[in-house]
Design a protein around this motif. Structure first.
Motif, PDB file in Angstrom:
ATOM      1  N   TYR A 119       0.825  -1.205   0.000  1.00  0.00           N
ATOM      2  CA  TYR A 119       0.000   0.000   0.000  1.00  0.00           C
ATOM      3  C   TYR A 119       0.862   1.258   0.000  1.00  0.00           C
ATOM      4  O   TYR A 119       0.632   2.172  -0.790  1.00  0.00           O
ATOM      5  CB  TYR A 119      -0.938  -0.013   1.206  1.00  0.00           C
ATOM      6  N   TYR A 122       2.666   1.699  -3.314  1.00  0.00           N
ATOM      7  CA  TYR A 122       1.776   2.212  -4.352  1.00  0.00           C
ATOM      8  C   TYR A 122       1.493   3.695  -4.130  1.00  0.00           C
ATOM      9  O   TYR A 122       1.399   4.463  -5.084  1.00  0.00           O
ATOM     10  CB  TYR A 122       0.468   1.409  -4.373  1.00  0.00           C
ATOM     11  N   LYS A 125       4.311   5.782  -5.572  1.00  0.00           N
ATOM     12  CA  LYS A 125       4.732   5.312  -6.895  1.00  0.00           C
ATOM     13  C   LYS A 125       5.415   6.404  -7.701  1.00  0.00           C
ATOM     14  O   LYS A 125       6.201   6.111  -8.596  1.00  0.00           O
ATOM     15  CB  LYS A 125       3.555   4.734  -7.655  1.00  0.00           C
ATOM     16  N   PHE A 153       1.673  -3.203  -9.623  1.00  0.00           N
ATOM     17  CA  PHE A 153       2.019  -3.345  -8.207  1.00  0.00           C
ATOM     18  C   PHE A 153       1.270  -4.532  -7.641  1.00  0.00           C
ATOM     19  O   PHE A 153       0.047  -4.532  -7.570  1.00  0.00           O
ATOM     20  CB  PHE A 153       1.636  -2.083  -7.423  1.00  0.00           C
ATOM     21  N   ILE A 157       6.519  -6.570  -8.289  1.00  0.00           N
ATOM     22  CA  ILE A 157       6.351  -5.352  -9.088  1.00  0.00           C
ATOM     23  C   ILE A 157       6.899  -5.646 -10.484  1.00  0.00           C
ATOM     24  O   ILE A 157       8.075  -5.975 -10.633  1.00  0.00           O
ATOM     25  CB  ILE A 157       7.101  -4.159  -8.476  1.00  0.00           C
TER      26      ILE A 157
END
Length: 166
Positions: A119, A122, A125, A153, A157
């Motif tokens: 989380y 992301y 990112k 993701f 990855i």
């Protein structure tokens, strides 16, 4: 004071004898009924204890399964691997060895993401984008930049890059 001479009257003697015998009989009936009710209660408590023990065992099993699922989900929510794939290198006639070295260098740069929370990774990112897109590598004495075409993701990855002259 003296005790009245009731022993001489048979009616009173029968009454007192009846009260004593009735008291004894009622006491025996009371003990019987109380014993029967207590036995029923004891059986009910025993069955409820068995049910409670079974439910506690079921609860322990469910909790263990729940902990195992949480552990597996936590593993899925942690980044375990980074894959980098560079496309369109044939267009610039770059050899495979140079591309593999460049992919490995990018993986090394992104290796700090391994074992991080999915989380938060992301959420940040943009940092991954900037790390890759601001990078300039030289192949055949020419500088090349990377553009990210696809990034996924998950526990792994996966990044697809394209190169272009800078």
């Amino acid at each position: 004071m003296r005790i009245p001479p009731l022993y001489r009257r048979p009616a009173w003697q029968r009454f007192i004898a009846g009260v004593v015998i009735g008291g004894c009989i009622s006491w025996i009936i009371f003990l019987f009924m109380f014993g029967v009710l207590q036995e029923k209660q004891a059986k009910k408590i025993k069955s409820q204890t068995e049910i409670i023990n079974n439910l506690e065992q079921d609860k322990k099993i469910w909790q263990e399964d729940y902990k195992e699922l949480n552990r597996k989900n936590a593993e899925l929510l942690i980044i375990q691997k980074v894959q980098v794939k560079i496309k369109n290198y044939e267009k610039y006639k770059i050899d495979h060895l140079s591309i593999m070295e460049a992919e490995n260098r990018i993986k090394d740069d992104l290796s700090s993401l391994i074992a991080k929370d999915l989380y938060n990774t992301y959420k940040n990112k943009d940092l991954v984008y900037k790390t890759i897109e601001n990078r300039i590598d030289k192949f055949n004495n020419r500088p090349y930049k990377y553009t990210i075409k696809n990034i996924v993701f998950y526990s792994t990855i996966s990044i697809e890059l394209e190169i272009k002259l800078s």
